[in-house]
Design a protein around this motif. Structure first.
Motif, PDB file in Angstrom:
ATOM      1  N   THR A 125      41.108  42.922  29.634  1.00 18.06           N
ATOM      2  CA  THR A 125      39.684  43.178  29.900  1.00 18.06           C
ATOM      3  C   THR A 125      39.527  44.396  30.823  1.00 18.06           C
ATOM      4  OG1 THR A 125      39.909  41.283  31.406  1.00 18.06           O
ATOM      5  CG2 THR A 125      38.608  40.953  29.406  1.00 18.06           C
ATOM      6  N   GLY A 126      40.454  44.565  31.779  1.00 13.91           N
ATOM      7  CA  GLY A 126      40.391  45.735  32.664  1.00 13.91           C
ATOM      8  C   GLY A 126      40.504  47.027  31.863  1.00 13.91           C
ATOM      9  N   PHE A 138      37.301  47.611  29.911  1.00 14.91           N
ATOM     10  CA  PHE A 138      36.231  48.120  30.796  1.00 14.91           C
ATOM     11  C   PHE A 138      36.461  49.602  31.103  1.00 14.91           C
ATOM     12  CE2 PHE A 138      35.634  43.583  32.506  1.00 14.91           C
ATOM     13  CZ  PHE A 138      34.496  43.374  31.755  1.00 14.91           C
ATOM     14  N   ARG A 139      37.718  49.965  31.422  1.00  9.39           N
ATOM     15  CA  ARG A 139      37.997  51.376  31.776  1.00  9.39           C
ATOM     16  C   ARG A 139      37.732  52.312  30.588  1.00  9.39           C
ATOM     17  NH1 ARG A 139      41.546  48.786  35.196  1.00  9.39           N
ATOM     18  NH2 ARG A 139      43.103  48.505  33.569  1.00  9.39           N
ATOM     19  N   ILE A 175      33.537  47.115  39.411  1.00  6.80           N
ATOM     20  CA  ILE A 175      34.956  47.467  39.560  1.00  6.80           C
ATOM     21  C   ILE A 175      35.179  48.335  40.795  1.00  6.80           C
ATOM     22  CG2 ILE A 175      36.852  48.790  38.504  1.00  6.80           C
ATOM     23  CD1 ILE A 175      35.842  47.782  35.763  1.00  6.80           C
ATOM     24  N   GLN A 235      34.824  43.900  42.890  1.00 12.74           N
ATOM     25  CA  GLN A 235      34.239  42.611  42.498  1.00 12.74           C
ATOM     26  C   GLN A 235      34.506  42.324  41.023  1.00 12.74           C
ATOM     27  OE1 GLN A 235      30.124  43.388  43.345  1.00 12.74           O
ATOM     28  NE2 GLN A 235      30.377  43.077  45.551  1.00 12.74           N
ATOM     29  N   LEU A 236      34.315  41.068  40.628  1.00  8.84           N
ATOM     30  CA  LEU A 236      34.470  40.722  39.215  1.00  8.84           C
ATOM     31  C   LEU A 236      33.206  41.090  38.445  1.00  8.84           C
ATOM     32  CD1 LEU A 236      36.143  37.173  39.328  1.00  8.84           C
ATOM     33  CD2 LEU A 236      37.234  39.414  39.073  1.00  8.84           C
ATOM     34  N   VAL A 237      33.388  41.534  37.225  1.00  9.72           N
ATOM     35  CA  VAL A 237      32.268  41.744  36.307  1.00  9.72           C
ATOM     36  C   VAL A 237      31.757  40.336  35.941  1.00  9.72           C
ATOM     37  CG1 VAL A 237      31.629  42.709  34.055  1.00  9.72           C
ATOM     38  CG2 VAL A 237      33.340  43.876  35.487  1.00  9.72           C
ATOM     39  N   THR A 256      31.750  39.421  30.493  1.00 10.32           N
ATOM     40  CA  THR A 256      33.190  39.478  30.241  1.00 10.32           C
ATOM     41  C   THR A 256      33.591  38.549  29.104  1.00 10.32           C
ATOM     42  OG1 THR A 256      33.449  39.928  32.597  1.00 10.32           O
ATOM     43  CG2 THR A 256      35.429  39.378  31.387  1.00 10.32           C
ATOM     44  N   GLY A 297      44.680  39.661  32.386  1.00 11.34           N
ATOM     45  CA  GLY A 297      43.530  39.847  33.285  1.00 11.34           C
ATOM     46  C   GLY A 297      42.327  39.022  32.867  1.00 11.34           C
ATOM     47  N   PHE A 298      42.518  38.121  31.961  1.00 13.01           N
ATOM     48  CA  PHE A 298      41.482  37.179  31.503  1.00 13.01           C
ATOM     49  C   PHE A 298      42.196  35.881  31.134  1.00 13.01           C
ATOM     50  CE2 PHE A 298      38.782  34.902  28.643  1.00 13.01           C
ATOM     51  CZ  PHE A 298      37.487  35.223  29.008  1.00 13.01           C
ATOM     52  N   ARG A 312      39.750  35.006  34.551  1.00 10.50           N
ATOM     53  CA  ARG A 312      39.818  35.239  35.994  1.00 10.50           C
ATOM     54  C   ARG A 312      38.925  34.278  36.759  1.00 10.50           C
ATOM     55  NH1 ARG A 312      41.464  40.995  35.608  1.00 10.50           N
ATOM     56  NH2 ARG A 312      41.885  41.863  37.660  1.00 10.50           N
ATOM     57  N   GLN A 369      35.534  31.259  32.750  1.00 11.38           N
ATOM     58  CA  GLN A 369      36.175  32.055  31.685  1.00 11.38           C
ATOM     59  C   GLN A 369      37.270  31.235  30.996  1.00 11.38           C
ATOM     60  OE1 GLN A 369      37.519  35.907  33.103  1.00 11.38           O
ATOM     61  NE2 GLN A 369      35.524  36.413  33.948  1.00 11.38           N
ATOM     62  N   ARG A 380      42.994  55.550  39.188  1.00 12.93           N
ATOM     63  CA  ARG A 380      42.046  54.444  39.355  1.00 12.93           C
ATOM     64  C   ARG A 380      41.521  54.426  40.785  1.00 12.93           C
ATOM     65  NH1 ARG A 380      44.281  48.852  36.817  1.00 12.93           N
ATOM     66  NH2 ARG A 380      42.662  48.113  38.241  1.00 12.93           N
ATOM     67  N   ARG A 404      39.913  43.063  46.243  1.00 12.74           N
ATOM     68  CA  ARG A 404      40.385  42.512  44.960  1.00 12.74           C
ATOM     69  C   ARG A 404      41.318  41.329  45.193  1.00 12.74           C
ATOM     70  NH1 ARG A 404      42.866  47.711  42.642  1.00 12.74           N
ATOM     71  NH2 ARG A 404      43.496  46.490  40.837  1.00 12.74           N
TER      72      ARG A 404
HETATM   73  P1  AMP Z   1      42.489  44.938  36.025  1.00 17.24           P
HETATM   74  O1  AMP Z   1      42.771  46.150  35.213  1.00 17.24           O
HETATM   75  O2  AMP Z   1      42.857  43.657  35.308  1.00 17.24           O
HETATM   76  O3  AMP Z   1      43.077  45.017  37.407  1.00 17.24           O
HETATM   77  O4  AMP Z   1      40.900  44.867  36.225  1.00 17.24           O
HETATM   78  C1  AMP Z   1      40.211  45.881  36.921  1.00 17.24           C
HETATM   79  C2  AMP Z   1      38.817  45.377  37.297  1.00 17.24           C
HETATM   80  O5  AMP Z   1      38.075  45.069  36.107  1.00 17.24           O
HETATM   81  C3  AMP Z   1      38.789  44.095  38.120  1.00 17.24           C
HETATM   82  O6  AMP Z   1      38.957  44.344  39.514  1.00 17.24           O
HETATM   83  C4  AMP Z   1      37.393  43.570  37.796  1.00 17.24           C
HETATM   84  O7  AMP Z   1      36.394  44.282  38.499  1.00 17.24           O
HETATM   85  C5  AMP Z   1      37.253  43.931  36.325  1.00 17.24           C
HETATM   86  N1  AMP Z   1      37.752  42.834  35.454  1.00 17.24           N
HETATM   87  C6  AMP Z   1      38.852  42.865  34.642  1.00 17.24           C
HETATM   88  N2  AMP Z   1      39.012  41.694  34.008  1.00 17.24           N
HETATM   89  C7  AMP Z   1      38.004  40.899  34.426  1.00 17.24           C
HETATM   90  C8  AMP Z   1      37.631  39.541  34.156  1.00 17.24           C
HETATM   91  N3  AMP Z   1      38.351  38.772  33.318  1.00 17.24           N
HETATM   92  N4  AMP Z   1      36.524  39.061  34.767  1.00 17.24           N
HETATM   93  C9  AMP Z   1      35.789  39.818  35.609  1.00 17.24           C
HETATM   94  N5  AMP Z   1      36.091  41.084  35.924  1.00 17.24           N
HETATM   95  C10 AMP Z   1      37.189  41.629  35.353  1.00 17.24           C
END
Ligand code: AMP
Length: 193
Positions: A32-33, A36-37, A54, A58-60, A65, A86-87, A89, A93, A134, A146
């Motif tokens: 999921t990260g 999002f990116r 991000i 914080q969490l989305v 998500t 990453g899911f 979280r 979810q 990042r 985080r």
């Molecule tokens: P990551 O690449 O997994 O470290 O995710 C980077 C950022 O994306 C996290 O710090 C959150 O802000 C957001 N994010 C990624 N996965 C999730 C998730 N499953 N639920 C909520 N936010 C997420």
């Protein structure tokens, strides 16, 4: 179907190990990260929304998500299985993933929890921040946030899978190859159950 949740705090090595695991087990990698990116890069509406969370560590929100994750799974109807990186979280979810998979006659095979001490996580994230581009890896305050969010909101997910007898704890310190071989052994043990 082999459906794996790769779990662990930021900096635990989920992304690195996912790359190796998808090659070995022929799975589709859903981070999921990463999604999002990619959306942030593409300037989409979802990307703009995600960025506002991000950048603060914080969490989305769950609703956004979960919808994203389900649509990504649906884009891969012929997948032999998935690595969810990453899911989930949050507990919400985790529950949503179970009922979504259940509606497709599928389930999570195993949840692999990478265990890494907090000081090592911070060291790795700051190191990664030098090259990853990042913003959330470059600022020690965002890194701490985080980790705090992980401890408060994400650790209950581990108990969720422990209750289902699906959680396998993996020592996440060592060489990439050593950790990969620990993960592979746990997957092979779970897959024959
Ligand atoms: P990551 O690449 O997994 O470290 O995710 C980077 C950022 O994306 C996290 O710090 C959150 O802000 C957001 N994010 C990624 N996965 C999730 C998730 N499953 N639920 C909520 N936010 C997420």
């Amino acid at each position: 179907m082999l459906n794996i949740v790769l779990f662990g705090p930021p900096g635990a090595g989920k992304g690195t190990q996912s790359e190796n695991l998808i090659a070995k087990y022929k799975l589709v990698h859903l981070s999921t990260g990463d999604i999002f990116r990619a959306n942030i890069k593409g300037g989409t509406e979802l990307g703009n929304l995600a960025k506002s969370y991000i950048d603060k560590g914080q969490l989305v929100p769950d609703e956004v998500t979960i919808r994203l994750l389900e649509s990504e799974v649906n884009k891969n109807p012929s997948a032999g299985g998935f690595i969810f990186d990453g899911f989930p979280r949050t507990s919400a979810q985790a529950e949503a993933l179970d009922s979504f998979l259940d509606s497709k006659g599928q389930s999570i095979t195993v949840m692999l929890s990478l265990e890494v001490p907090e000081e090592e996580l911070k060291r790795r994230l700051l190191e990664r921040g030098k090259t990853s581009g990042r913003a959330d890896d470059a600022d020690p305050n965002v890194i701490q946030k985080r980790i705090d969010v992980y401890n408060a909101e994400t650790t209950p997910v581990k108990a969720y899978y422990q209750q289902q007898n699906k959680c396998s704890e993996i020592h996440g310190v060592g060489s990439i190859d050593e950790i990969f071989s620990r993960l592979s052994s746990a997957i092979d043990a779970a897959a024959v159950k």
